[in-house]
Design a protein around this motif. Sequence first.
Motif, mmCIF file in Angstrom:
data_model
loop_
_atom_site.group_PDB
_atom_site.id
_atom_site.type_symbol
_atom_site.label_atom_id
_atom_site.label_comp_id
_atom_site.label_asym_id
_atom_site.label_seq_id
_atom_site.Cartn_x
_atom_site.Cartn_y
_atom_site.Cartn_z
ATOM 1 N N PRO A 41 53.526 42.603 26.078
ATOM 2 C CA PRO A 41 54.644 43.533 26.210
ATOM 3 C C PRO A 41 54.122 44.932 26.544
ATOM 4 O O PRO A 41 52.931 45.209 26.395
ATOM 5 N N MET A 42 55.011 45.763 26.979
ATOM 6 C CA MET A 42 54.632 47.127 27.301
ATOM 7 C C MET A 42 54.350 47.872 25.994
ATOM 8 O O MET A 42 55.160 47.842 25.082
ATOM 9 N N THR A 43 53.189 48.518 25.885
ATOM 10 C CA THR A 43 52.897 49.267 24.660
ATOM 11 C C THR A 43 52.779 50.754 24.949
ATOM 12 O O THR A 43 52.721 51.571 24.054
ATOM 13 N N SER A 44 52.705 51.108 26.210
ATOM 14 C CA SER A 44 52.602 52.521 26.581
ATOM 15 C C SER A 44 53.287 52.673 27.927
ATOM 16 O O SER A 44 53.804 51.702 28.469
ATOM 17 N N ILE A 70 53.785 42.998 42.543
ATOM 18 C CA ILE A 70 54.078 42.370 41.254
ATOM 19 C C ILE A 70 53.309 41.044 41.196
ATOM 20 O O ILE A 70 52.925 40.501 42.243
ATOM 21 N N ASN A 71 53.092 40.548 39.989
ATOM 22 C CA ASN A 71 52.511 39.224 39.817
ATOM 23 C C ASN A 71 53.521 38.354 39.104
ATOM 24 O O ASN A 71 54.050 38.734 38.057
ATOM 25 N N VAL A 72 53.789 37.192 39.690
ATOM 26 C CA VAL A 72 54.795 36.308 39.103
ATOM 27 C C VAL A 72 54.160 34.965 38.789
ATOM 28 O O VAL A 72 53.434 34.408 39.620
ATOM 29 N N GLY A 73 54.445 34.450 37.599
ATOM 30 C CA GLY A 73 54.050 33.089 37.242
ATOM 31 C C GLY A 73 52.638 32.973 36.710
ATOM 32 O O GLY A 73 51.907 33.947 36.553
ATOM 33 N N ASN A 74 52.287 31.721 36.430
ATOM 34 C CA ASN A 74 50.965 31.395 35.900
ATOM 35 C C ASN A 74 50.445 30.152 36.617
ATOM 36 O O ASN A 74 51.057 29.096 36.495
ATOM 37 N N PRO A 75 49.345 30.222 37.377
ATOM 38 C CA PRO A 75 48.567 31.425 37.686
ATOM 39 C C PRO A 75 49.384 32.425 38.511
ATOM 40 O O PRO A 75 50.306 32.011 39.219
ATOM 41 N N PRO A 76 49.023 33.709 38.419
ATOM 42 C CA PRO A 76 49.857 34.727 39.046
ATOM 43 C C PRO A 76 49.922 34.618 40.564
ATOM 44 O O PRO A 76 48.917 34.377 41.216
ATOM 45 N N GLN A 77 51.121 34.767 41.087
ATOM 46 C CA GLN A 77 51.325 34.840 42.533
ATOM 47 C C GLN A 77 51.699 36.283 42.843
ATOM 48 O O GLN A 77 52.669 36.803 42.301
ATOM 49 N N GLN A 78 50.897 36.915 43.708
ATOM 50 C CA GLN A 78 51.160 38.322 44.005
ATOM 51 C C GLN A 78 52.128 38.459 45.177
ATOM 52 O O GLN A 78 51.940 37.850 46.220
ATOM 53 N N LEU A 79 53.166 39.250 44.957
ATOM 54 C CA LEU A 79 54.119 39.526 46.028
ATOM 55 C C LEU A 79 54.359 41.023 46.106
ATOM 56 O O LEU A 79 54.175 41.745 45.126
ATOM 57 N N THR A 164 57.371 34.539 34.247
ATOM 58 C CA THR A 164 56.745 35.782 33.811
ATOM 59 C C THR A 164 56.551 36.702 35.003
ATOM 60 O O THR A 164 56.128 36.250 36.061
ATOM 61 N N LEU A 165 56.854 37.974 34.809
ATOM 62 C CA LEU A 165 56.621 38.951 35.867
ATOM 63 C C LEU A 165 55.807 40.092 35.281
ATOM 64 O O LEU A 165 56.123 40.599 34.203
ATOM 65 N N CYS A 166 54.721 40.451 35.944
ATOM 66 C CA CYS A 166 53.847 41.532 35.480
ATOM 67 C C CYS A 166 53.789 42.629 36.529
ATOM 68 O O CYS A 166 53.793 42.359 37.724
ATOM 69 N N VAL A 167 53.690 43.858 36.021
ATOM 70 C CA VAL A 167 53.733 44.995 36.927
ATOM 71 C C VAL A 167 52.932 46.152 36.353
ATOM 72 O O VAL A 167 52.835 46.312 35.137
ATOM 73 N N GLY A 168 52.324 46.951 37.229
ATOM 74 C CA GLY A 168 51.794 48.258 36.848
ATOM 75 C C GLY A 168 50.410 48.287 36.244
ATOM 76 O O GLY A 168 49.744 47.275 36.084
ATOM 77 N N VAL A 169 49.994 49.532 35.936
ATOM 78 C CA VAL A 169 48.709 49.822 35.316
ATOM 79 C C VAL A 169 48.956 50.715 34.099
ATOM 80 O O VAL A 169 49.547 51.777 34.281
ATOM 81 N N PRO A 170 48.567 50.339 32.859
ATOM 82 C CA PRO A 170 48.089 49.012 32.490
ATOM 83 C C PRO A 170 49.215 47.992 32.663
ATOM 84 O O PRO A 170 50.392 48.342 32.570
ATOM 85 N N GLN A 171 48.827 46.772 32.940
ATOM 86 C CA GLN A 171 49.817 45.760 33.292
ATOM 87 C C GLN A 171 50.809 45.492 32.148
ATOM 88 O O GLN A 171 50.416 45.303 31.007
ATOM 89 N N ALA A 172 52.092 45.507 32.474
ATOM 90 C CA ALA A 172 53.137 45.165 31.508
ATOM 91 C C ALA A 172 53.835 43.914 32.014
ATOM 92 O O ALA A 172 54.092 43.782 33.211
#
Length: 415
Positions: A41-44, A70-79, A164-172
């Motif tokens: 989860p996002m912590t910052s 963004i990265n979607v899924g497992n293993p991540p797919q970058q779009l 699952t969708l991941c985004v940003g730095v640090p990744q959330a």
Amino acid sequence: MFRVALGIAGILLTALPVSGDLGAALRRASPTKPVFVPVTPMTSSVVVPLRRVSGHKVEGGEAVFFVGDINVGNPPQQLTVVFDTSSGDVVLPHRACHNTSCLEHRRFSPWESLSSSDVNHDGGRVDDRVRLARGRVKRDVVTLDYSQSDLGDGQVKGVMVRDTLCVGVPQACTNLALLAAIQMDERPFRSMPSDGIVGLGLPALTTGPTSSLLGQLFSMAPQVLPQFGIAFGQDQGELHLGGHGLARLAGPLRWFPVDHPDKGFWQVAIRSVRVGNHTVDNCQRGCHGIIDTGVSRLGIQKHTFPKVKAALVSSRSRGRCVGPDLIFDLGGMELTLSSSDYSGSDCKPQVGRLDLDEPEFVGVYAFGGTMLRRYYTAFDWDQHKLGFAPLVRTSSVSSHRGQPIPDELAGVLMV
Ligand SMILES: *[C@@H]1O[C@H](CO)[C@@H](O)[C@H](O)[C@H]1NC(C)=O
Ligand SMILES: *[C@@H]1O[C@H](CO)[C@@H](O)[C@H](O)[C@H]1NC(C)=O
């Protein structure tokens, strides 16, 4: 790009057979239950770097977009996506989509993601026994209509997939129900420089209760400031989640209530619109500035478009476009665009005609890239407020980490 209509229908679909290498890989790997990746989860606060891409010709120049990954899924797919403040859903081309708009972009394959599961628009599983639907099943098919003043209007038709969708730095990361498009119109999607769209609009613009990226991220991170901010620069930009790019602000943020937050758009009331000293729109029937990060030019509703465009006459002088300022009076703050902001290289105004239906949309001005290169825009997800501050003018936004808001500044930002 505006999401202008939404349709949901339970439709009997034949889930496509997965063939070839992919089918074989899947038969080896496919568990019946989704494998939930541990979601960070996002912590910052998080920064999503954006890059400017252009190409598609529009009248008087070319359409410019700011896109990020963004990265979607497992293993991540970058779009690659456009982060769009005037729609609400995450829309990605499905691997099963064979329209040109899909084939010319990267597609998301739920079949290759161990964490994907087929859901309906309410977030419930299509089939409790299997992760991904097979054969003939009844499931929700969602249609979304978009209006994009640079590239035209068009429709997406798709199914909902939870992943699952991941985004940003640090990744959330978060889990959400995204729309995997099985049909995408040629216009406007084929010429979009991104694979998909991530909507940042308020909940009213989203298809289902778990479809909004921000809704999902913020609800999992109560300690994070439920705000985000956007700065566009010359070649790069930044999307700040859970904080702001304070180094980019040339002054304090001024906040305004979102008008009709129940409609889902990030819009502020405009009192009047001037070109130089001349009022071109007295906003008698009401005017709204809608923040639209998914469009490059300034959009103007059809009735006022000819008048405003005609007033924006610039001429070339010493290599620059010289003409009157375009001023939006918000009451207590004016948003000002100079002729070099709103003109193209040929000194013609870079404005697009909006063909939005009335009375739902009256006196709309779409504040796209033109405005976002001049003003840092802050969005308060919980309190439904919009903040503006002039951007520090540099040749380009350097990518720096967003800072959590220090206490002494929090007051300034809450004004
Ligand atoms: C997209 O593909 C579907 C069939 O898969 C077809 O019916 C539709 O006309 C196509 N649309 C476009 C814009 O090519
Ligand atoms: C606008 O009005 C101000 C004061 O009323 C005046 O000084 C200025 O020259 C005017 N500008 C234009 C472009 O007419």
